[in-house]
Design a protein around this motif. Structure first.
Motif, short mmCIF file in Angstrom:
data_model
loop_
_atom_site.label_atom_id
_atom_site.label_comp_id
_atom_site.label_asym_id
_atom_site.label_seq_id
_atom_site.Cartn_x
_atom_site.Cartn_y
_atom_site.Cartn_z
N ILE A 103 39.72 65.05 96.47
CA ILE A 103 40.33 66.30 95.98
C ILE A 103 41.06 66.90 97.17
CG2 ILE A 103 39.88 68.56 94.94
CD1 ILE A 103 37.15 67.26 93.99
N THR A 114 44.65 72.58 95.30
CA THR A 114 44.92 73.08 93.94
C THR A 114 46.39 73.43 93.84
OG1 THR A 114 44.33 75.33 94.60
CG2 THR A 114 42.59 73.99 93.60
N ASP A 115 46.88 73.44 92.59
CA ASP A 115 48.27 73.85 92.39
C ASP A 115 48.31 75.34 92.04
OD1 ASP A 115 47.51 74.08 89.74
OD2 ASP A 115 48.77 72.44 89.01
N ARG A 134 48.56 76.78 89.32
CA ARG A 134 47.88 77.15 88.08
C ARG A 134 46.37 77.03 88.20
NH1 ARG A 134 50.56 72.87 84.26
NH2 ARG A 134 50.08 71.63 86.12
N GLY A 135 45.89 76.62 89.37
CA GLY A 135 44.45 76.49 89.56
C GLY A 135 43.91 75.11 89.26
N TYR A 136 44.78 74.16 88.89
CA TYR A 136 44.33 72.79 88.65
C TYR A 136 44.09 72.09 89.98
CZ TYR A 136 45.75 73.24 83.75
OH TYR A 136 45.89 73.64 82.45
N HIS A 137 43.09 71.24 90.01
CA HIS A 137 42.79 70.50 91.24
C HIS A 137 43.75 69.33 91.40
CE1 HIS A 137 39.01 72.72 90.78
NE2 HIS A 137 38.88 72.56 92.09
N LEU A 138 44.22 69.15 92.62
CA LEU A 138 45.12 68.04 92.95
C LEU A 138 44.29 66.89 93.50
CD1 LEU A 138 47.97 70.09 94.67
CD2 LEU A 138 47.92 69.22 92.32
N ILE A 169 47.64 66.05 89.28
CA ILE A 169 46.49 66.32 88.40
C ILE A 169 46.19 65.10 87.54
CG2 ILE A 169 46.89 68.80 88.40
CD1 ILE A 169 47.99 68.47 85.52
N GLN A 178 33.61 70.18 84.93
CA GLN A 178 33.93 71.55 85.34
C GLN A 178 32.94 72.05 86.40
OE1 GLN A 178 34.09 74.30 82.06
NE2 GLN A 178 34.83 75.99 83.30
N PHE A 194 33.56 70.28 89.83
CA PHE A 194 34.67 70.89 90.56
C PHE A 194 34.26 72.23 91.17
CE2 PHE A 194 37.87 68.22 88.18
CZ PHE A 194 38.51 67.72 89.30
N ASP A 235 34.30 73.18 95.11
CA ASP A 235 35.03 74.33 95.64
C ASP A 235 34.10 75.26 96.42
OD1 ASP A 235 37.33 73.35 94.47
OD2 ASP A 235 37.20 74.66 92.71
#
Length: 294
Positions: free
Chosen positions: A18, A21-22, A24-28, A157, A184, A187, A191
């Motif tokens: 990981i 994040t982008d 929008r809050g999505y994990h890269l 993503i 979820q 992740f 974080d």
């Protein structure tokens, strides 16, 4: 043509990190992914126009799978119809489930990919793979890879896919402990701990390109193993290594674990031993494809 059946393969993560994040809050992510010969079978059937009130009827052999709008297969079918401007949605989708749930093997996304492949053939819309991936990624991040399949470097993503050479000859043993892991929550825990990226994908990609399965096995990595918290993951890995696996790793956010074998006899013996303790165990080959019509 009124009915299509598709086989949708499971996936494994040979490498996963990981990297941020982008907006929008999505994990890269940075991952190397592989489809294997463990399939859900999806049958999609047109109903006579209007007979079901233009609704999608979904069924599944696994009682825990939701058969409503919360199922990826249901949602992606509506996205397909919206994109193609198809109004009558009198359709039956049946999923024969074999891929374990909460395993990190993309069972739901594989079903979504299978439905897209089936609908594209059933309605003769002739959408390209890229167009199907574009529809799928809005519903499930793993759907583009599940459509593409084979061995691939996957980034962003899940939408950036670079095909890699086929994996060298090997056998996978896969075992799923009883406990599952919520993606979820995995992740969120990652974080919370603030773990920095640490994967060097160049070594893995180089090993695949050179057909060096031993080096592939030595470079397995999954950042989620650091937060999964399931004792069974380490137990299964140790059992696999003691049976002759060249490497073993949890896939995705878990909780399934796979071992890479170069000796089919040892792989078979490992699967037999694991089945004494874990109900969901599989012996699989890597496959070079995503969802396929049968």
């Amino acid at each position: 043509m009124q009915e299509i059946t598709v086989k949708a393969p499971a996936k494994l993560n040979l490498a996963l990190d990981i990297v941020g994040t982008d907006g929008r809050g999505y994990h890269l992510m940075k991952m190397v992914m592989q489809t294997i010969g463990l399939y859900d079978t999806i049958t999609v059937q047109k109903q006579p126009e209007g007979t079901s009130g233009e609704e999608i009827i979904l069924s599944c052999t696994h009682p825990a799978v939701p058969c409503n709008e919360h199922n990826i297969a249901y949602a992606v079918a509506h996205s397909f119809f919206d994109t193609c401007g198809i109004r009558d949605r009198s359709l039956r989708i049946h999923i024969q489930k074999l891929i374990p749930q909460q395993a990190g093997m993309a069972g739901g996304s594989a079903n979504g990919a299978g439905v897209l492949a089936a609908l594209n053939a059933l309605y003769q819309t002739k959408l390209s793979l890229e167009e199907l991936c574009r529809i799928g990624k809005e519903t499930g991040a793993d759907i583009p890879f599940c459509l593409t399949g084979g061995t691939a470097l996957v980034e962003g993503i899940g939408e950036k896919i670079t095909k890699l050479p086929d994996l060298p000859d090997c056998v996978f043993v896969v075992a799923k402990p009883k406990g599952g892991i919520s993606t979820q929550r995995a992740f969120a825990e990652f974080d919370r701990r603030g773990i920095a990226p640490s994967l060097d994908l160049e070594k893995m990609c180089k090993a695949i390109g050179e057909g060096d399965i031993l080096s592939v096995s030595e470079n397995l990595y999954n950042a989620f193993e650091r937060v999964c918290g399931l004792r069974d993951v380490e137990i299964i890995k140790n059992m696999m290594m003691s049976c002759g696996a060249k490497g073993a790793l949890m896939t995705g956010s878990g909780s399934a674990v796979f071992g890479i074998f170069t000796d089919r006899g040892r792989a078979y013996a490992c699967e037999k031993r694991l089945k004494e303790r874990y109900a969901e165990c599989f012996l699989c080959n890597p496959v070079p494809h995503g969802s396929v019509i049968v």
